[in-house]
Design an enzyme around this catalytic site. Structure first.
Site, PDB file in Angstrom:
ATOM      1  CB  CYS A 102       8.179  74.670  31.586  1.00 22.43           C
ATOM      2  SG  CYS A 102       8.550  75.169  29.882  1.00 22.43           S
ATOM      3  CB  CYS A 108      23.329  80.834  33.513  1.00 22.48           C
ATOM      4  SG  CYS A 108      24.498  79.485  33.780  1.00 22.48           S
TER       5      CYS A 108
END
EC number: 2.1.1.-
Length: 454
Positions: free
Chosen positions: A104, A407
């Site tokens: 993350c 993406c």
């Protein structure tokens, strides 16, 4: 005049080798966000720092993690926050932070701030690589969360339906640290979907394994693990908290082989069930497939009788949606390089007589088809994008509309520039936050011939 003594080889190497700055610390003012999950700062000497774990406007102590004197830029982590941003929160995940799990990028940012940062990255890439403002791209600058993901600060959506765990030498499952092969052992991944977490991968030992990938299908109860053994290791007995099928990656051929259970999972999108075998590609957010199909179909507005292309078609998600809408008089050609994905796509779309799936690279297969005119095109290329040659070819086919699913905003922007050269303009752009807590976004650009916009 006496000649200078010749330097030894060791002395010559010492002169040639640059000085590493890893571990050096700088107190810096943090500038704008950049593509890749970091922000830009500069040392007092003017050297560029790409700093993770910080936010624009903060004053931090940045510790260099990669780079050397004279390098174009250094990578660094913010190890002390001297003046925090109003958008900063305490990272909910105990494994996030400098030197920890690299999965993350934005655990330390409020959810709304994360989406704002992602929007700034998309806008910067569009301007720099395609020369487009948001207004010229038909985009209002919004990054839309997926349904159910708009949560208060400090709460993390559990969205990742496919997680590849790395396994350390002691058999403990974890996730890799940022830009590293080192493994951060974890007992729970907060962004993992419930179907992944309930398997209990992190609570088991995995002796002899290099990786364990867990897959929890959307729209079915199918669960699968894919094991990659270390060289010469035997597979462990897989006893998890839920029934799973088990696959393994072959040591010699690198292929994915069935151990027991189904060699595929069943995914659901747009009212249709799709078989996805051998760990093949499927969107990892449970809402992503439906979100993207809706955006693509709303942008293309297919008509009965249309001829359409689905490029980089995977297991046939967009081809199936197109086939439903163009009807018996229409036709769809899908092109995909992966052999297993092509087998799945042909199985998934067998009910449509006017759908054909070809295997191979788009740039090789499409010219061989002899197709010189189509009505609609969907392309969902890998992260590197489609590239100039393919875009040039697509621009000659006279498509009424083209949907580009991306993406990576940098690859998208580069290819949009090539489409502009080929006579197409961006009609609309939509950006979706289908990877919360990370720097990634998903974009859907709808293009049309530039002459229509005049």
């Amino acid at each position: 005049m006496q000649a200078e003594p010749k330097k030894s080889q060791a002395e010559q190497r010492a002169v040639a080798e640059p000085v590493s700055l890893v571990g050096e610390e700088y107190e810096v003012e943090v500038g704008p966000v950049a593509h890749g999950g970091h922000c830009i700062a500069r040392t007092s000497e003017g050297q560029v720092l790409f700093v993770r774990h910080t936010l624009p406007g903060e004053r931090v102590v940045a510790r260099v993690t990669e780079g050397e004197e004279g390098a174009r830029f250094l990578r660094a982590d913010a190890v002390e926050i001297l003046d925090p941003s109003k958008d900063r929160i305490e990272a909910p995940c105990p494994f996030a932070g400098p030197g920890r799990c690299g999965g993350c990028d934005w655990q330390h940012a409020k959810p709304g701030a994360q989406r704002r940062l992602k929007g700034e990255v998309v806008a910067e890439q569009l301007q720099r690589l395609a020369g487009l403002t948001p207004e010229e791209a038909g985009w209002d600058g919004t990054v839309m969360p997926a349904e159910g993901d708009k949560l208060p600060a400090g709460q993390v959506p559990s969205w990742r339906t496919r997680v590849q765990f790395a396994v350390d030498a002691d058999g403990r499952a974890g996730l890799r640290r940022h830009r590293s092969h080192e493994i951060e052992p974890i007992d729970h991944c907060m962004i993992a979907a419930e179907g992944v977490s309930e398997l209990g991968i992190e609570r088991r030992d995995w002796p002899g394994m290099a990786t364990v990938e867990a897959i929890a299908a959307t729209g079915s109860q199918d669960r699968q693990v894919i094991l990659t053994p270390r060289p010469g290791a035997r597979l462990p007995i897989v006893e998890l908290d839920r029934p799973v099928s088990v696959m393994r990656v072959g040591e010699k051929d690198g292929g994915v082989h069935r151990v027991h259970g189904r060699p595929f999972v069943r995914e659901r999108a747009d009212g249709r069930t799709y078989r996805v075998g051998s760990g093949g590609f499927w969107q990892v957010h449970p809402k992503a497939a439906d979100t993207l199909v809706t955006a693509v179909m709303q942008g293309l507005l297919p008509r009965k009788g249309d001829m359409a292309l689905d490029l980089y078609c995977g297991v046939g998600l967009f081809a199936g949606a197109l086939a439903d809408r163009v009807g018996d008089q229409g036709a769809v050609l899908g092109i995909e390089s992966g052999k297993r994905a092509v087998e799945d796509a042909r199985h998934n779309l067998a009910a449509f007589d006017r759908v054909r799936i070809e295997q191979g690279k788009v740039e090789s297969v499409l010219p061989r088809t002899g197709i010189d005119e189509v009505d609609l095109i969907v392309l969902d290329p890998p992260r590197a994008g489609a590239g100039r040659k393919t875009v040039q070819h697509l621009s000659t086919l006279g498509a009424r509309r083209i949907a580009y699913v991306a993406c990576d905003p940098a690859a998208l922007a580069r290819d949009l520039g090539y489409f502009q050269d080929g006579g197409y303009r961006v009609r609309t752009l939509r950006v979706f936050d289908l990877f919360p807590m990370t720097a990634h976004v998903e974009c859907v650009a709808i293009l049309e011939p530039a002459a229509k916009g005049l």
